[in-house]
Write a protein that holds these residues in place. Structure first.
Motif, PDB file in Angstrom:
ATOM      1  N   ALA A 239     -37.412 -14.369 -33.103  1.00 56.96           N
ATOM      2  CA  ALA A 239     -38.647 -13.572 -33.149  1.00 56.96           C
ATOM      3  C   ALA A 239     -38.718 -12.763 -34.439  1.00 56.96           C
ATOM      4  CB  ALA A 239     -38.697 -12.645 -31.932  1.00 56.96           C
ATOM      5  N   MET A 240     -37.598 -12.190 -34.870  1.00 59.01           N
ATOM      6  CA  MET A 240     -37.599 -11.409 -36.104  1.00 59.01           C
ATOM      7  C   MET A 240     -37.830 -12.292 -37.327  1.00 59.01           C
ATOM      8  SD  MET A 240     -34.775  -8.370 -35.704  1.00 59.01           S
ATOM      9  CE  MET A 240     -33.433  -9.365 -35.084  1.00 59.01           C
ATOM     10  N   TYR A 241     -37.264 -13.504 -37.303  1.00 56.89           N
ATOM     11  CA  TYR A 241     -37.496 -14.417 -38.424  1.00 56.89           C
ATOM     12  C   TYR A 241     -38.970 -14.790 -38.524  1.00 56.89           C
ATOM     13  CZ  TYR A 241     -37.864 -18.689 -41.084  1.00 56.89           C
ATOM     14  OH  TYR A 241     -38.279 -19.632 -41.993  1.00 56.89           O
ATOM     15  N   LEU A 242     -39.593 -15.121 -37.393  1.00 57.69           N
ATOM     16  CA  LEU A 242     -41.018 -15.475 -37.406  1.00 57.69           C
ATOM     17  C   LEU A 242     -41.876 -14.291 -37.837  1.00 57.69           C
ATOM     18  CD1 LEU A 242     -41.134 -17.576 -34.118  1.00 57.69           C
ATOM     19  CD2 LEU A 242     -41.285 -18.427 -36.466  1.00 57.69           C
ATOM     20  N   LEU A 243     -41.458 -13.103 -37.459  1.00 55.50           N
ATOM     21  CA  LEU A 243     -42.172 -11.905 -37.884  1.00 55.50           C
ATOM     22  C   LEU A 243     -42.147 -11.781 -39.406  1.00 55.50           C
ATOM     23  CD1 LEU A 243     -43.620  -9.474 -36.519  1.00 55.50           C
ATOM     24  CD2 LEU A 243     -41.458  -8.240 -36.666  1.00 55.50           C
ATOM     25  N   ASN A 244     -41.055 -12.207 -40.000  1.00 58.59           N
ATOM     26  CA  ASN A 244     -40.892 -12.129 -41.454  1.00 58.59           C
ATOM     27  C   ASN A 244     -41.531 -13.304 -42.181  1.00 58.59           C
ATOM     28  OD1 ASN A 244     -38.749 -13.089 -43.848  1.00 58.59           O
ATOM     29  ND2 ASN A 244     -39.337 -10.934 -43.935  1.00 58.59           N
ATOM     30  N   ALA A 245     -41.508 -14.497 -41.550  1.00 54.87           N
ATOM     31  CA  ALA A 245     -41.878 -15.716 -42.268  1.00 54.87           C
ATOM     32  C   ALA A 245     -43.299 -16.185 -42.020  1.00 54.87           C
ATOM     33  CB  ALA A 245     -40.910 -16.846 -41.890  1.00 54.87           C
ATOM     34  N   VAL A 246     -43.969 -15.654 -40.994  1.00 52.49           N
ATOM     35  CA  VAL A 246     -45.278 -16.160 -40.596  1.00 52.49           C
ATOM     36  C   VAL A 246     -46.306 -15.037 -40.633  1.00 52.49           C
ATOM     37  CG1 VAL A 246     -46.614 -17.152 -38.697  1.00 52.49           C
ATOM     38  CG2 VAL A 246     -44.297 -17.988 -39.160  1.00 52.49           C
ATOM     39  N   ASP A 247     -47.464 -15.353 -41.166  1.00 48.72           N
ATOM     40  CA  ASP A 247     -48.588 -14.428 -41.134  1.00 48.72           C
ATOM     41  C   ASP A 247     -49.660 -15.013 -40.219  1.00 48.72           C
ATOM     42  OD1 ASP A 247     -50.529 -12.565 -41.508  1.00 48.72           O
ATOM     43  OD2 ASP A 247     -50.860 -12.970 -43.636  1.00 48.72           O
TER      44      ASP A 247
ATOM     45  N   ARG B   2     -36.013  -1.324 -35.111  1.00 52.68           N
ATOM     46  CA  ARG B   2     -37.106  -1.044 -36.042  1.00 52.68           C
ATOM     47  C   ARG B   2     -38.143  -2.166 -36.057  1.00 52.68           C
ATOM     48  NH1 ARG B   2     -36.986   0.873 -42.395  1.00 52.68           N
ATOM     49  NH2 ARG B   2     -39.232   1.285 -42.464  1.00 52.68           N
ATOM     50  N   SER B   3     -37.688  -3.429 -35.915  1.00 47.03           N
ATOM     51  CA  SER B   3     -38.644  -4.537 -35.847  1.00 47.03           C
ATOM     52  C   SER B   3     -39.555  -4.402 -34.634  1.00 47.03           C
ATOM     53  CB  SER B   3     -37.899  -5.877 -35.782  1.00 47.03           C
ATOM     54  OG  SER B   3     -37.199  -6.134 -36.973  1.00 47.03           O
ATOM     55  N   ALA B   4     -38.993  -3.921 -33.524  1.00 48.74           N
ATOM     56  CA  ALA B   4     -39.764  -3.813 -32.289  1.00 48.74           C
ATOM     57  C   ALA B   4     -40.740  -2.642 -32.316  1.00 48.74           C
ATOM     58  CB  ALA B   4     -38.818  -3.674 -31.098  1.00 48.74           C
ATOM     59  N   LEU B   5     -40.385  -1.574 -33.023  1.00 48.37           N
ATOM     60  CA  LEU B   5     -41.170  -0.342 -32.926  1.00 48.37           C
ATOM     61  C   LEU B   5     -42.009  -0.027 -34.156  1.00 48.37           C
ATOM     62  CD1 LEU B   5     -38.530   1.970 -31.188  1.00 48.37           C
ATOM     63  CD2 LEU B   5     -40.272   0.516 -30.130  1.00 48.37           C
ATOM     64  N   ASP B   6     -41.670  -0.579 -35.310  1.00 46.73           N
ATOM     65  CA  ASP B   6     -42.387  -0.275 -36.551  1.00 46.73           C
ATOM     66  C   ASP B   6     -43.301  -1.440 -36.907  1.00 46.73           C
ATOM     67  OD1 ASP B   6     -43.293   0.356 -39.072  1.00 46.73           O
ATOM     68  OD2 ASP B   6     -41.344   0.969 -39.854  1.00 46.73           O
ATOM     69  N   ALA B   7     -44.611  -1.213 -36.823  1.00 45.53           N
ATOM     70  CA  ALA B   7     -45.579  -2.293 -37.041  1.00 45.53           C
ATOM     71  C   ALA B   7     -45.572  -2.817 -38.478  1.00 45.53           C
ATOM     72  CB  ALA B   7     -46.980  -1.810 -36.672  1.00 45.53           C
ATOM     73  N   LYS B   8     -45.075  -2.042 -39.427  1.00 41.53           N
ATOM     74  CA  LYS B   8     -45.092  -2.453 -40.827  1.00 41.53           C
ATOM     75  C   LYS B   8     -43.759  -3.047 -41.282  1.00 41.53           C
ATOM     76  CE  LYS B   8     -48.552   1.005 -42.176  1.00 41.53           C
ATOM     77  NZ  LYS B   8     -48.854   2.129 -43.093  1.00 41.53           N
ATOM     78  N   PHE B   9     -42.776  -3.042 -40.405  1.00 39.19           N
ATOM     79  CA  PHE B   9     -41.424  -3.488 -40.766  1.00 39.19           C
ATOM     80  C   PHE B   9     -41.259  -4.957 -40.401  1.00 39.19           C
ATOM     81  CE2 PHE B   9     -36.791  -3.829 -39.905  1.00 39.19           C
ATOM     82  CZ  PHE B   9     -36.316  -3.405 -41.141  1.00 39.19           C
ATOM     83  N   ARG B  10     -40.973  -5.801 -41.393  1.00 34.06           N
ATOM     84  CA  ARG B  10     -40.862  -7.243 -41.143  1.00 34.06           C
ATOM     85  C   ARG B  10     -39.558  -7.844 -41.655  1.00 34.06           C
ATOM     86  NH1 ARG B  10     -45.633 -10.245 -40.066  1.00 34.06           N
ATOM     87  NH2 ARG B  10     -47.458  -8.914 -39.743  1.00 34.06           N
ATOM     88  N   THR B  11     -38.637  -7.038 -42.114  1.00 35.24           N
ATOM     89  CA  THR B  11     -37.395  -7.572 -42.692  1.00 35.24           C
ATOM     90  C   THR B  11     -36.182  -7.344 -41.792  1.00 35.24           C
ATOM     91  OG1 THR B  11     -37.116  -5.506 -43.938  1.00 35.24           O
ATOM     92  CG2 THR B  11     -38.216  -7.331 -45.060  1.00 35.24           C
ATOM     93  N   GLY B  12     -36.431  -7.127 -40.510  1.00 35.42           N
ATOM     94  CA  GLY B  12     -35.320  -6.870 -39.597  1.00 35.42           C
ATOM     95  C   GLY B  12     -34.342  -8.017 -39.482  1.00 35.42           C
TER      96      GLY B  12
END
Length: 378
Positions: free
Chosen positions: A191-199, A278-288
């Motif tokens: 989930a964290m990778y997709l958060l970082n790699a996908v828009d 931080r990935s779960a709670l910070d909407a602007k954080f995508r590098t978790g």
């Protein structure tokens, strides 16, 4: 170098490869979420993961190859003896490979649903079974080793296993606990990778943050349970003559014998938790994924150190204590380890190549418009 130094060096390389493999299982973790992924986001998810699946597969093969080169007795005992378990793992990774290649092939009679199901199978089963297989390195396996059998021309078989050939590990609570711990870690990092790699828009990002929180919470509970069980476990340590001696709380004792593993473990745990929270709670954080990934590598390396260093039996036998394997009694010859050590000097160049390619492929988050303009999509 002395053979003891070479053995320790190669166990370090094994630890690094194993740790990187666990990190790269985020691909399998992402695949396990395909059923619950909305249809409009599925192509983005599959293609983001499809650009990385070869890294995981290749690392798994190199991990096995490194064991074959440096500790061949483990390779023949585990891969050759617990073959039902390893064959199931291999099958799950083989279906992953052809699922990516045939999912969108012209003339595909099955559509994408069948291949998505196979990718999910690999995502769940591959992670759990790999965790179970590694769990045998801590909680033991049902095998015996008789090196003298190599001279038997009729049956030169060194290792003998119970009739289930590795499947019995699936009933060992510690192995199963590690298997599901690895699975939920992979889901969290997927989930964290997709958060970082996908828009895919804010709706998709919100869903991925929720998955990170839920899977991360389950992982944290399972990991704590595994660590407690591991610290309470007994094991075998080879004395000066090579005889295996049972020792209570052996991994707890190893943790403090190798005091430098304590800060490694703490830094790793903090990195994983920081990335998740931080990935779960910070909407602007995508590098978790990077904080969690580095933390995962450190933690898994510590686990390998606890299993193999300090003359510890890294593959305990539940049937015959003296058949347990250590890095001393299962390694290749001095000559082989020396030659392979020179070859291993190429590893930094391979890592640098992977890093450059990774950064180029992930320079910008994947979008629908990029998929529409790409001639090759999964």
């Amino acid at each position: 170098m002395e053979i003891q130094v070479l053995q320790a060096y190669w166990w370090l390389l094994i630890a690094v490869l194993g740790a990187v493999l666990v990190f790269l299982l985020f691909v399998q973790g992402g695949q396990s979420m395909l059923l619950e992924t909305k249809q409009q986001y599925k192509s983005l998810v599959v293609n983001a993961l499809g650009r990385k699946w070869e890294f995981t597969f290749t690392t798994l093969v190199v991990f096995g190859g490194a064991f074959f080169a440096s500790f061949p007795l483990f390779y023949s005992t585990s891969f050759g003896g617990a073959y039902w378990l390893w064959m199931l793992i291999l099958v799950s990774f083989v279906v992953q490979a052809f699922s990516y290649e045939f999912r969108r092939k012209s003339g595909n009679l099955y559509g994408t649903r069948l291949y998505d199901g196979l990718l999910m199978f690999n995502g769940f089963f591959g992670c759990v079974m790999l965790g179970v297989a590694v769990g045998m390195m801590f909680f033991g396996a049902e095998f015996t080793v008789a090196k003298g059998n190599i001279l038997d021309g009729a049956a030169p078989v060194i290792s003998q296993w119970s009739a289930t050939h590795g499947l019995e590990a699936m009933t060992e609570p510690g192995c199963l606990l590690l298997g599901f711990t690895v699975f939920f870690l992979a889901r969290t990092q997927g989930a964290m990778y997709l958060l970082n790699a996908v828009d895919g828009g804010e709706d998709m990002a919100r869903t991925l943050r929720t998955k990170t929180l839920l899977s991360g919470a389950i992982f944290a509970v399972l990991f704590i349970g595994f660590v407690v069980l591991l610290m309470l476990a007994d094991g075998y340590r080879a004395d000066a003559s090579g005889t295996m001696v049972k020792e209570d709380y052996i991994y707890w004792n190893n943790l403090w014998r190798m005091w430098w593993t304590v800060p490694m473990l703490l830094i790793g745990v903090v990195g994983v938790l920081y990335g998740i929270i931080r990935s779960a709670l910070d909407a602007k954080f995508r590098t978790g994924i990077w904080y969690s990934g580095i933390g995962t590598v450190l933690v898994v390396m510590v686990l390998f150190f606890l299993a193999g260093y300090e003359s510890t039996a890294y593959y305990p036998s539940l049937l015959d204590a003296q058949s347990s394997l250590t890095i001393a009694n299962s390694s290749s010859s001095h000559f082989t380890l020396t030659v392979m050590s020179w070859v291993s000097l190429l590893v930094p160049f391979v890592i640098a190549y992977i890093w450059v390619v990774w950064r180029k492929m992930n320079a910008t988050p994947l979008t629908d418009s990029e998929l529409n303009s790409d001639s090759h999509i999964y």
